[in-house]
Write a protein that holds these residues in place. Sequence first.
Motif, PDB file in Angstrom:
ATOM      1  N   CYS A 141      60.606  82.923  -8.397  1.00 56.14           N
ATOM      2  CA  CYS A 141      60.578  84.220  -7.709  1.00 56.14           C
ATOM      3  C   CYS A 141      59.236  84.427  -7.021  1.00 56.14           C
ATOM      4  N   VAL A 142      58.144  84.152  -7.733  1.00 50.40           N
ATOM      5  CA  VAL A 142      56.799  84.293  -7.171  1.00 50.40           C
ATOM      6  C   VAL A 142      56.609  83.329  -6.007  1.00 50.40           C
ATOM      7  N   MET A 143      57.031  82.095  -6.197  1.00 51.82           N
ATOM      8  CA  MET A 143      56.912  81.090  -5.140  1.00 51.82           C
ATOM      9  C   MET A 143      57.668  81.516  -3.892  1.00 51.82           C
ATOM     10  N   ASN A 144      58.890  82.003  -4.067  1.00 50.89           N
ATOM     11  CA  ASN A 144      59.702  82.396  -2.927  1.00 50.89           C
ATOM     12  C   ASN A 144      59.056  83.536  -2.148  1.00 50.89           C
ATOM     13  N   ALA A 145      58.550  84.551  -2.862  1.00 48.65           N
ATOM     14  CA  ALA A 145      57.916  85.685  -2.192  1.00 48.65           C
ATOM     15  C   ALA A 145      56.699  85.236  -1.399  1.00 48.65           C
ATOM     16  N   ALA A 146      55.880  84.401  -2.021  1.00 52.71           N
ATOM     17  CA  ALA A 146      54.694  83.891  -1.328  1.00 52.71           C
ATOM     18  C   ALA A 146      55.090  83.087  -0.105  1.00 52.71           C
ATOM     19  N   ASN A 147      56.133  82.261  -0.247  1.00 51.37           N
ATOM     20  CA  ASN A 147      56.577  81.444   0.880  1.00 51.37           C
ATOM     21  C   ASN A 147      57.098  82.299   2.026  1.00 51.37           C
ATOM     22  N   GLU A 148      57.874  83.331   1.720  1.00 52.80           N
ATOM     23  CA  GLU A 148      58.389  84.194   2.787  1.00 52.80           C
ATOM     24  C   GLU A 148      57.246  84.818   3.583  1.00 52.80           C
ATOM     25  N   GLU A 149      56.199  85.234   2.883  1.00 58.47           N
ATOM     26  CA  GLU A 149      55.080  85.881   3.569  1.00 58.47           C
ATOM     27  C   GLU A 149      54.276  84.889   4.404  1.00 58.47           C
ATOM     28  N   VAL A 150      54.032  83.683   3.882  1.00 60.65           N
ATOM     29  CA  VAL A 150      53.223  82.732   4.661  1.00 60.65           C
ATOM     30  C   VAL A 150      53.996  82.200   5.859  1.00 60.65           C
ATOM     31  N   VAL A 151      55.309  82.021   5.705  1.00 66.84           N
ATOM     32  CA  VAL A 151      56.100  81.568   6.856  1.00 66.84           C
ATOM     33  C   VAL A 151      56.096  82.632   7.949  1.00 66.84           C
ATOM     34  N   HIS A 152      56.237  83.891   7.553  1.00 71.97           N
ATOM     35  CA  HIS A 152      56.173  84.983   8.535  1.00 71.97           C
ATOM     36  C   HIS A 152      54.819  84.969   9.241  1.00 71.97           C
ATOM     37  N   ALA A 153      53.746  84.752   8.489  1.00 74.56           N
ATOM     38  CA  ALA A 153      52.408  84.722   9.089  1.00 74.56           C
ATOM     39  C   ALA A 153      52.242  83.518  10.013  1.00 74.56           C
ATOM     40  N   THR A 166      50.817  76.159   2.222  1.00 74.50           N
ATOM     41  CA  THR A 166      50.906  75.586   0.880  1.00 74.50           C
ATOM     42  C   THR A 166      49.752  76.050   0.006  1.00 74.50           C
ATOM     43  N   GLU A 167      48.563  76.110   0.576  1.00 77.74           N
ATOM     44  CA  GLU A 167      47.384  76.519  -0.193  1.00 77.74           C
ATOM     45  C   GLU A 167      47.534  77.943  -0.722  1.00 77.74           C
ATOM     46  N   VAL A 168      48.058  78.824   0.108  1.00 75.54           N
ATOM     47  CA  VAL A 168      48.249  80.216  -0.309  1.00 75.54           C
ATOM     48  C   VAL A 168      49.305  80.301  -1.412  1.00 75.54           C
ATOM     49  N   ILE A 169      50.412  79.577  -1.255  1.00 80.37           N
ATOM     50  CA  ILE A 169      51.465  79.603  -2.267  1.00 80.37           C
ATOM     51  C   ILE A 169      50.932  79.140  -3.620  1.00 80.37           C
ATOM     52  N   GLU A 170      50.184  78.050  -3.628  1.00 81.69           N
ATOM     53  CA  GLU A 170      49.643  77.528  -4.882  1.00 81.69           C
ATOM     54  C   GLU A 170      48.732  78.544  -5.560  1.00 81.69           C
ATOM     55  N   GLU A 171      47.887  79.194  -4.789  1.00 78.10           N
ATOM     56  CA  GLU A 171      46.945  80.147  -5.371  1.00 78.10           C
ATOM     57  C   GLU A 171      47.665  81.370  -5.927  1.00 78.10           C
ATOM     58  N   SER A 188      57.507  91.079  -9.787  1.00 81.27           N
ATOM     59  CA  SER A 188      56.849  89.805  -9.477  1.00 81.27           C
ATOM     60  C   SER A 188      56.877  89.528  -7.981  1.00 81.27           C
ATOM     61  N   ASP A 189      58.013  89.821  -7.363  1.00 79.14           N
ATOM     62  CA  ASP A 189      58.147  89.652  -5.917  1.00 79.14           C
ATOM     63  C   ASP A 189      57.129  90.507  -5.173  1.00 79.14           C
ATOM     64  N   ALA A 237      53.486  89.222  -5.689  1.00 75.84           N
ATOM     65  CA  ALA A 237      53.222  88.001  -4.927  1.00 75.84           C
ATOM     66  C   ALA A 237      53.017  88.307  -3.447  1.00 75.84           C
ATOM     67  N   ARG A 238      53.807  89.219  -2.917  1.00 75.28           N
ATOM     68  CA  ARG A 238      53.668  89.577  -1.500  1.00 75.28           C
ATOM     69  C   ARG A 238      52.328  90.270  -1.232  1.00 75.28           C
ATOM     70  N   GLU A 239      51.907  91.121  -2.156  1.00 73.43           N
ATOM     71  CA  GLU A 239      50.619  91.809  -1.975  1.00 73.43           C
ATOM     72  C   GLU A 239      49.472  90.813  -1.997  1.00 73.43           C
ATOM     73  N   TYR A 240      49.494  89.881  -2.950  1.00 74.30           N
ATOM     74  CA  TYR A 240      48.475  88.835  -2.994  1.00 74.30           C
ATOM     75  C   TYR A 240      48.500  88.005  -1.709  1.00 74.30           C
ATOM     76  N   ALA A 241      49.683  87.635  -1.268  1.00 68.03           N
ATOM     77  CA  ALA A 241      49.810  86.799  -0.079  1.00 68.03           C
ATOM     78  C   ALA A 241      49.224  87.470   1.145  1.00 68.03           C
ATOM     79  N   ASN A 242      49.574  88.724   1.353  1.00 66.50           N
ATOM     80  CA  ASN A 242      49.073  89.426   2.534  1.00 66.50           C
ATOM     81  C   ASN A 242      47.571  89.621   2.481  1.00 66.50           C
TER      82      ASN A 242
END
Length: 388
Positions: A323-335, A347-352, A371-372, A375-380
């Motif tokens: 769930c965390v991975m997916n949320a992070a991935n959605e945000e980085v792909v959008h970016a 990839t670096e952002v998702i791992e962190e 969790s979703d 993860a999105r808040e951290y990603a952004n």
Amino acid sequence: MSKKNIAIFGSTGSIGIQALEVIEAHPDKFSVEVLTGGQNAGLLIEQALKFRPNAVVIADETQYDKVKEVLFDKGIKVFAGAKAMVEVAAWSNIDMMLAAIMGFAGLAPTLAAIEQGTPIALANKETLVVAGDIVMAAANRRNVPVIPVDSEHSAIFQCLLGESLSKVDKVILTASGGPFLGKKPNFLINVKKDHALQHPNWRMGAKITIDCATLMNKGLEMIEARWLFNLPPDKIEVVIHPQSIIHSMVEFVDGSLKAQLGVPDMKLPIQLALGFPDRLANDFPKFSFKNNPTLTFEQPDTKTFRNLAIAIEAMHKGGNAACVMNAANEEVVHAFLKNRIGFLQMTEVIEEIMAKVPFIEKPTLHDYYESDQAAREYANSMINAIVI
């Protein structure tokens, strides 16, 4: 086969558009009951005028008036917003929901349809990636069929028909390798979105195309297969198959392999899911061995394309990791699609982020939502600090 009332959740996306082509080709088999779209109000209106559903839902509430102005006088009900999506998904007059809303947003409507007892044609892999345990438990409790639309899972589904799951040794998901097959980090560091969006075999939406380029899509599909077919993670593998002719395989305990082959055309698995258990005749392009004399295979390069390795780790870890991975991935792909982050930086952002968000071994649905969001808040926050 009696005529089915179909609700297409995500009708303005690539899968939804192709599903409407399938429905148009079989007017005696299918009718459109509901159409939903995200922000593309113009296309949603066009689809509604052509297929005359009972109702449409536009996720973007700011476009409600625009849609209603055109459709209300045509006798088509118009709703807007995420809450309306869930409410309409629970309607009892829907014979099948095509769950094709992109990403995490597809979870709540799909669960609502399952609780109503509506069969699901599942094109939204993130629903199972995020909360596969809860979704499939609900489907089993309500005795609701969940028929896969992803070409790989459709292939496995077809290979398993008539077979005992206890006799399965492993399933093998095939991956084209995307547009950067064989490339190394010194090349990928300079990749831009226009290049990443050029998939060699498939016509898909932007998000899934980027996921194919990073191999995250194959990782998401592994997790989807784990829940969809009730398989332990160690029975799911990936092999690179650049031609995309074999859509996936199942190996049985006696060493026998079953594979499903066909040209790379999403209308085939869409039609199979909508029409199941019937197979409907069509005029889709057919596979020819004469025109495809060579099929090749190789192992994925998880050192270069680390997203696949991350997803495999999340699948084995379980809990809220995927769930965390997916949320992070959605945000980085959008970016990345907005040119705000580099290809390898995704990839670096998702791992962190996966290291930052607390792990929950047995999450509730509420835990998945929290969790979703975390993860999105951290990603952004991380994306905003990146300068490219």
